[in-house]
Design a protein around this motif. Structure first.
Motif, PDB file in Angstrom:
ATOM      1  N   ASN A   1     -30.579 -23.842   5.794  1.00 48.97           N
ATOM      2  CA  ASN A   1     -31.110 -22.796   4.911  1.00 48.97           C
ATOM      3  C   ASN A   1     -30.136 -21.616   4.877  1.00 48.97           C
ATOM      4  O   ASN A   1     -29.880 -20.996   5.904  1.00 48.97           O
TER       5      ASN A   1
ATOM      6  N   TYR B   1     -37.187 -26.667   4.087  1.00 48.22           N
ATOM      7  CA  TYR B   1     -36.835 -25.442   3.390  1.00 48.22           C
ATOM      8  C   TYR B   1     -35.367 -25.559   2.976  1.00 48.22           C
ATOM      9  O   TYR B   1     -34.468 -25.033   3.634  1.00 48.22           O
ATOM     10  N   SER B   2     -35.123 -26.268   1.878  1.00 52.06           N
ATOM     11  CA  SER B   2     -33.754 -26.492   1.425  1.00 52.06           C
ATOM     12  C   SER B   2     -33.731 -26.617  -0.095  1.00 52.06           C
ATOM     13  O   SER B   2     -34.754 -26.890  -0.735  1.00 52.06           O
TER      14      SER B   2
ATOM     15  N   ASN C   1     -33.020 -24.243  11.495  1.00 46.76           N
ATOM     16  CA  ASN C   1     -32.956 -24.057  10.045  1.00 46.76           C
ATOM     17  C   ASN C   1     -31.527 -23.891   9.559  1.00 46.76           C
ATOM     18  O   ASN C   1     -31.254 -23.094   8.680  1.00 46.76           O
TER      19      ASN C   1
END
Length: 335
Positions: free
Chosen positions: A72, A219-220, A69
């Motif tokens: 993020n 998830y950005s 991730n």
């Protein structure tokens, strides 16, 4: 040239093994010898060689810190806390990016090449198969921000994502929204699945509330902005529970570009409570994930496993709480 262990031994008038024991935690050495060795080491500017020490102890003190991730911003905080926490305990984090990795077995082979003493999988989107593969290879592993299990095969530290989804749904219902949406991260991610499951389950008790679901590619910020831009091309919800804060902020950007306002036209609630969520120009209402507690607990388990690799696996789940800011309408009088 670096000062050698032999030179310290000669300067202190002791054997090389005495110098080695002085700098080996838990090794037996008299106070008199320790003082002599430490004095000579200071005078000569000697520092023990960590790699050489690992050959003696069989431990590298390397801890594989794995995630996927890296785009993020919340993981800047996560990595900062993990690296400082491990270093404060005399351990060395080895940061590994598995963003494009799909084969757990390949990750096991890579970490074995570095002879890590343990592995921390710090991700809510990486498949549990990775943690399982490390466990099956008899590598001590902790899955931080992982999916809850009542009978885990390996240590899990995180939150109850299903309950977070329920909490978001209760929050939106209490504010009188009659059409709500779930805007999640990648559909395959267990965090997305669990947050959506809790959200939908809670809304079953409110059949008059219309609910829609959609998913962002990651998830950005960009993925949240792109998905909200798409949603605004059709009848959209009055409020959205976004899978995390960075998705929320991306969605808010798309809403502003469309000439709409938050919360006047559309309400937004996120999850994580990352630092920028509290900035005055964002003021995101969100569900706080206790990152510091999760990181500290994960490190505690890693340290415990170094002494007892077969420690019985446990799931440590931390409660979350609502952080009220300015992206939802006020509570309805009936709430």
């Amino acid at each position: 040239m670096a000062v050698t262990l032999k030179e310290v031994a000669e300067h202190a008038g002791v054997s090389r093994s005495a110098v080695s024991r002085t700098f080996t935690p838990g090794a037996s050495v008299s106070d008199k010898t320790r003082r002599k060795v430490e004095k000579s080491a200071r005078e000569l500017g000697y520092s023990p060689n960590a790699l050489a020490s690992s050959l003696t102890t069989g431990r590298t003190k390397l801890i594989g810190l794995i995630s996927n991730n890296f785009h993020n911003p919340v993981f800047l905080t996560v990595f900062d806390q993990f690296t400082r926490g491990l270093q404060n305990r005399g351990l060395r984090p080895l940061l590994v990016n598995l963003t494009d990795e799909t084969d757990p077995a390949a990750s096991v082979r890579m970490l074995r090449q570095y002879s890590v003493d343990a592995v921390i999988v710090a991700s809510s989107t990486l498949s549990p198969a990775f943690s399982q593969a490390f466990h099956d290879a008899r590598m001590p592993v902790v899955n931080s921000f992982g999916r809850f299990s009542s009978a885990p095969d390996f240590h899990i530290v995180g939150i109850d994502n299903v309950e977070c989804g329920r909490m978001a749904a209760r929050t939106l219902v209490a504010r009188g929204y009659s059409h709500v949406g779930f805007l999640g991260g990648p559909e395959h991610a267990t965090s997305t699945q669990d947050r959506m499951a809790g959200f939908l389950a809670e809304l079953q008790a409110h059949p008059s509330v219309r609910v829609t679901t959609s998913f962002a590619a990651a998830y950005s910020f960009d993925a949240g902005r792109a998905e909200m831009t798409r949603l605004l091309q059709q009848p959209y919800a009055e409020a959205y529970f976004c899978g995390d804060d960075v998705l929320s902020i991306g969605a808010m950007s798309a809403i502003a570009d469309a000439g709409l306002s938050v919360p006047g036209d559309i309400g937004i609630i996120g999850l994580n409570d990352m630092e920028i969520a509290g900035w005055a120009n964002i003021a995101l209402t969100t569900i706080r994930q206790p990152i510091t507690e999760i990181v500290e607990s994960s490190i505690e388990l890693v340290v415990a496993m170094l002494d007892k690799p077969d420690r019985y696996p446990e799931a440590r789940i931390f409660p979350c709480r609502l952080i009220e800011r300015k992206t939802l309408r006020p509570l309805s009088p009936e709430a």
